[in-house]
Design a protein around this motif. Structure first.
Motif, mmCIF file in Angstrom:
data_model
loop_
_atom_site.group_PDB
_atom_site.id
_atom_site.type_symbol
_atom_site.label_atom_id
_atom_site.label_comp_id
_atom_site.label_asym_id
_atom_site.label_seq_id
_atom_site.Cartn_x
_atom_site.Cartn_y
_atom_site.Cartn_z
ATOM 1 N N LEU A 1 0.833 -1.200 0.000
ATOM 2 C CA LEU A 1 0.000 0.000 0.000
ATOM 3 C C LEU A 1 0.871 1.255 0.000
ATOM 4 C CD1 LEU A 1 -2.861 1.124 0.080
ATOM 5 C CD2 LEU A 1 -2.746 0.999 2.573
ATOM 6 N N LEU A 2 1.941 1.233 0.779
ATOM 7 C CA LEU A 2 2.814 2.404 0.860
ATOM 8 C C LEU A 2 3.598 2.646 -0.422
ATOM 9 C CD1 LEU A 2 4.198 1.955 4.482
ATOM 10 C CD2 LEU A 2 2.373 3.484 3.705
ATOM 11 N N LEU A 3 3.668 1.653 -1.296
ATOM 12 C CA LEU A 3 4.404 1.789 -2.551
ATOM 13 C C LEU A 3 3.557 2.385 -3.677
ATOM 14 C CD1 LEU A 3 6.307 -1.614 -2.533
ATOM 15 C CD2 LEU A 3 7.154 0.640 -1.828
ATOM 16 N N ARG A 4 2.258 2.568 -3.449
ATOM 17 C CA ARG A 4 1.379 3.150 -4.474
ATOM 18 C C ARG A 4 1.754 4.620 -4.668
ATOM 19 N NH1 ARG A 4 0.157 -0.659 -7.247
ATOM 20 N NH2 ARG A 4 1.884 -1.428 -6.078
ATOM 21 N N PRO A 5 1.571 5.133 -5.885
ATOM 22 C CA PRO A 5 1.858 6.559 -6.131
ATOM 23 C C PRO A 5 0.843 7.462 -5.436
ATOM 24 C CG PRO A 5 0.874 5.553 -8.067
ATOM 25 C CD PRO A 5 1.103 4.438 -7.085
ATOM 26 N N GLN A 6 1.181 8.733 -5.380
ATOM 27 C CA GLN A 6 0.311 9.753 -4.797
ATOM 28 C C GLN A 6 -0.949 9.904 -5.642
ATOM 29 O OE1 GLN A 6 1.022 11.390 -1.997
ATOM 30 N NE2 GLN A 6 -0.387 13.099 -2.023
ATOM 31 N N CYS A 7 -2.102 10.034 -4.990
ATOM 32 C CA CYS A 7 -3.357 10.258 -5.720
ATOM 33 C C CYS A 7 -3.348 11.654 -6.337
ATOM 34 C CB CYS A 7 -4.550 10.146 -4.784
ATOM 35 S SG CYS A 7 -4.892 8.496 -4.171
ATOM 36 N N PRO A 8 -3.913 11.794 -7.532
ATOM 37 C CA PRO A 8 -4.027 13.126 -8.132
ATOM 38 C C PRO A 8 -4.858 14.045 -7.234
ATOM 39 C CG PRO A 8 -4.536 11.430 -9.741
ATOM 40 C CD PRO A 8 -4.424 10.759 -8.408
ATOM 41 N N VAL A 9 -4.534 15.317 -7.243
ATOM 42 C CA VAL A 9 -5.213 16.288 -6.403
ATOM 43 C C VAL A 9 -6.711 16.283 -6.667
ATOM 44 C CG1 VAL A 9 -5.420 18.738 -5.857
ATOM 45 C CG2 VAL A 9 -3.168 17.717 -6.183
ATOM 46 N N LEU A 10 -7.130 16.071 -7.895
ATOM 47 C CA LEU A 10 -8.551 16.107 -8.230
ATOM 48 C C LEU A 10 -9.344 15.018 -7.532
ATOM 49 C CD1 LEU A 10 -8.375 16.840 -12.058
ATOM 50 C CD2 LEU A 10 -8.909 18.419 -10.201
#
Length: 119
Positions: free
Chosen positions: A103-112
């Motif tokens: 889970l910690l390896l997932r990329p950052q969610c887009p701001v939208l």
């Protein structure tokens, strides 16, 4: 509880679904346990983005409303709720043979994807 269900339905997330987590938002924290702020992804049926705070996702898992998975190497790692040594609840992937918390390896969610708690 009604507020949480209404918010989830307003976002188009169906009850009793399995959702693939493709991104996370992390808090700036040195504490590894409560560092996830929220999780998100794309709905497989509509292609629309979804996002839930960690608290909302934990409640959904504990209430049996949703199941969340991270796909790694073609295999699903289910998200589970754990308790930190300090008693804080947090999300992590179940044991799947990989040494790291996927889970910690997932990329950052887009701001939208991030919606206001006031909405």
């Amino acid at each position: 509880m009604l507020r949480r269900e209404r918010e989830i339905n307003a976002e188009g997330v169906k009850a009793l679904g399995t959702f693939i987590v493709s991104c996370v938002n992390k808090r700036d924290s040195s504490d590894i346990y409560p560092c996830i702020q929220g999780i998100g992804g794309l709905r497989t049926d509509t292609g629309r983005r979804w996002y839930l705070s960690q608290e909302e996702a934990i409640a959904c898992v504990e209430d049996g409303i949703h199941e969340f998975v991270v796909v790694i190497g073609g295999r699903n790692a289910k998200l589970v709720v754990e308790s930190s040594p300090g008693g804080d609840l947090y999300l992590k992937t179940s044991a799947d043979g990989h040494g790291e918390n996927n889970l910690l390896l997932r990329p950052q969610c887009p701001v939208l994807e991030v919606r206001s708690d006031a909405a």
